[in-house]
Design an enzyme around this catalytic site. Structure first.
Site, mmCIF file in Angstrom:
data_model
loop_
_atom_site.group_PDB
_atom_site.id
_atom_site.type_symbol
_atom_site.label_atom_id
_atom_site.label_comp_id
_atom_site.label_asym_id
_atom_site.label_seq_id
_atom_site.Cartn_x
_atom_site.Cartn_y
_atom_site.Cartn_z
ATOM 1 N N LYS A 158 11.896 -18.508 -23.134
ATOM 2 C CA LYS A 158 13.000 -17.788 -22.491
ATOM 3 C C LYS A 158 12.753 -17.684 -20.989
ATOM 4 C CE LYS A 158 14.673 -14.667 -26.100
ATOM 5 N NZ LYS A 158 14.833 -13.247 -26.494
ATOM 6 N N GLY A 164 21.545 -13.123 -21.784
ATOM 7 C CA GLY A 164 22.807 -13.652 -22.299
ATOM 8 C C GLY A 164 22.649 -15.063 -22.837
ATOM 9 N N GLY A 165 21.420 -15.422 -23.200
ATOM 10 C CA GLY A 165 21.217 -16.713 -23.882
ATOM 11 C C GLY A 165 20.975 -17.866 -22.950
ATOM 12 N N GLU A 200 8.439 -16.137 -27.133
ATOM 13 C CA GLU A 200 8.619 -15.139 -28.200
ATOM 14 C C GLU A 200 8.653 -15.850 -29.548
ATOM 15 O OE1 GLU A 200 12.254 -12.959 -27.573
ATOM 16 O OE2 GLU A 200 11.265 -11.492 -26.281
ATOM 17 N N LYS A 237 30.376 -12.543 -27.089
ATOM 18 C CA LYS A 237 30.699 -11.668 -28.219
ATOM 19 C C LYS A 237 32.179 -11.802 -28.542
ATOM 20 C CE LYS A 237 26.988 -8.567 -26.902
ATOM 21 N NZ LYS A 237 26.597 -7.413 -26.062
ATOM 22 N N ASN A 289 20.680 -3.669 -20.919
ATOM 23 C CA ASN A 289 21.794 -3.820 -19.983
ATOM 24 C C ASN A 289 22.020 -2.498 -19.263
ATOM 25 O OD1 ASN A 289 22.205 -6.444 -21.042
ATOM 26 N ND2 ASN A 289 23.307 -5.529 -22.765
ATOM 27 N N ARG A 291 24.498 -1.256 -17.499
ATOM 28 C CA ARG A 291 25.928 -1.189 -17.118
ATOM 29 C C ARG A 291 26.745 -0.672 -18.293
ATOM 30 N NH1 ARG A 291 25.017 -6.557 -18.843
ATOM 31 N NH2 ARG A 291 26.405 -7.084 -20.567
ATOM 32 N N ARG A 337 37.794 -9.015 -29.297
ATOM 33 C CA ARG A 337 38.079 -9.424 -27.923
ATOM 34 C C ARG A 337 39.116 -10.560 -27.978
ATOM 35 N NH1 ARG A 337 32.587 -9.699 -24.345
ATOM 36 N NH2 ARG A 337 31.372 -8.076 -25.404
#
Ligand code: MV4
Length: 451
Positions: A158, A164-165, A200, A237, A289, A291, A337
């Site tokens: 990573k 966010g991938g 990981e 998402k 996050n 926010r 969404r």
């Protein structure tokens, strides 16, 4: 309390912040690019300032323009929303230097959590369970192989500045590892200007479960339960729900308590979300996050707590008056969404909305800045709006979601509403039986046909 808040964002989140500010009797300033001159947040704000051309770097990301807008309107606080500058520690500092209150966490916490290695180190120190992996950045292939052998393949490489991938590579054997390392490093360098990577244990079929927290910066912090965000496509998402169908009350209280205690220890200020992977009854911290998140409404619907209202009051210096024992989880909430995209190919479909009929009724909320006759610009994300439903049980919420989606009409553009109409009728979704890869398996298997 603030006199005037400048909302440094657009679309549905700008409207969301504007509503909370107005309910607190605070004046609002909207900023907009030339592509957003007809946007609803501009129409509803007390004042508005054009801050530049459509490109985000010359408007919503242009710090001098935002500060100038605060200057000319006399805004004493700024809410960044999500995305754009919401997790830019330097911007938060600059606001402070200009005596404008940044409605968000302390810059030091934004900075720590923005570095995924530092975030994990901090989480570990605070007693939050983490994914087994390297102690810090991986400096060479020999060290990588040693760590990989100690945690066992498959492993995930990573990017420290990722999230966010972005910048992730799986290695299933020692042979894969060196390629995964060099690929992840070069992609991270290109994307974030930082090639630091860490390792990981790769979890094959986890759920994505995140815990909402609120802290007042003085050592009080509470958790507001979890959101299950496992239904994702390419790290976007699609659907979120609270509570997670996978958790029981004890698991919720345990992990929530650990996270809230950790937030008290670092004197966290504001709203935050601690992200976990959940597999075989175990939680594994992956990132935090700093926010308000797109999916915050599902938490609001089951707790009755207005998270943006709380953010504003905390930023204005109020102590957190909500006690953990006062947080009652009631019922079940689900958010879809809805994007301006083809429901099978996900190709963006901006353009003029010729007819807009959102659903209504008990337990139905639509957070959207779209109106009939509005033209969705091609310059930004394709979010048309969020359909959020609440029911006394998950079954009731699912039935309400099915009914609401059948009522939801958006003409003139393509939307992903048909995708949700299919998902809400799918047995796995009805049973809550899905992991983070479920949606991509479903779509790859032709779940949406070729519309
Ligand atoms: C992982 C993982 C499996 N094992 N870490 C994706 C974005 C960022 N939040 C971290 N992500 C993942 N980290 C380990 N050790 C799988 C993912 C992942 C994922 C996580 C949550 C939701 C959707 C996802 C889709 C692909 C991969």
């Amino acid at each position: 309390m603030f006199e005037k808040i400048l909302i440094a964002n657009r679309g549905e989140i700008a409207l969301r912040i504007l509503r909370a500010a107005k309910e607190l009797g605070i004046a609002t300033v909207a900023v907009y690019s030339t592509a957003d001159k007809n946007a609803m947040h501009v129409k509803l704000a007390d004042e508005s300032v054009c801050i530049g051309p459509p490109q985000a770097r010359d408007s919503y990301l242009h710090i001098p323009a935002l500060l100038a807008a605060c200057e000319i309107t006399g805004a004493d606080a700024l809410h960044p929303g999500y995305g754009f500058l919401s997790e830019n520690a330097r911007f938060a500092e600059i606001c402070g230097e200009h005596k404008i209150t940044f409605i968000g966490p302390k810059p030091e916490h934004i900075r720590i959590m923005g570095d995924k290695i530092e975030a994990k180190r901090t989480a570990k120190r605070l007693g939050i369970p983490c994914v087994p992996g390297s102690e810090g950045a991986i400096t060479n292939d020999v060290e990588a192989l040693r760590v990989a052998k100690s945690i066992g393949f498959p492993v995930l490489v990573k990017a420290a500045s990722g999230g966010g991938g972005r910048g992730m590579k799986v290695a299933r054997t020692a042979e894969d590892l060196s390629v995964a390392l060099s690929t992840a490093r070069s992609e991270a360098k290109a994307a974030f200007g930082d090639d630091a990577v860490y390792l990981e244990k790769y979890l094959e079929k986890p759920r994505h479960i995140e815990i909402q927290v609120l802290g007042d910066g003085g050592g009080r912090a509470i958790h507001l339960g979890e959101r299950d965000c496992s239904l994702q496509r390419r790290h976007q998402k699609i659907l979120e729900e609270s509570p997670s169908p996978a958790l029981n009350a004890k698991e919720r209280a345990d992990i929530g308590g650990i996270v809230a205690k950790a937030m008290r220890e670092i004197q966290y200020l504001g709203a935050g979300t601690v992200e976990f992977l959940y597999e075989k009854g175990e939680f594994y911290f992956i990132e935090m996050n700093t926010r308000i998140q797109v999916e915050h409404p599902v938490t609001e619907m089951i707790t009755g707590i207005d998270l943006v209202n709380e953010q504003i009051k905390i930023a204005a210096g109020s102590p957190l008056l909500i006690k953990q024992k006062d947080v009652i989880f009631s019922g079940h909430a689900i958010e879809c969404r809805v994007n301006a995209e083809n429901p099978s190919t996900f190709r963006p479909s901006p353009g003029k909305v010729t007819y807009f009929h959102p659903p209504g009724g008990l337990g139905v909320r639509v957070d959207s800045a779209v109106y009939q006759g509005y033209t969705i610009p091609p310059n930004y994300d394709s979010l048309v709006g969020k359909l959020i439903v609440h029911g006394r049980s998950r079954t009731e919420a699912m039935m309400r979601l099915r009914r609401s989606l059948d009522e939801f009409i958006v003409d003139g553009i393509e939307t992903t509403i048909p995708l949700f109409r299919t998902l809400v009728r799918n047995a796995d979704i009805q049973n809550g039986d899905y992991d983070i890869h479920w949606l991509e398996r479903f779509l790859d298997a032709g779940g949406m046909g070729e519309t």
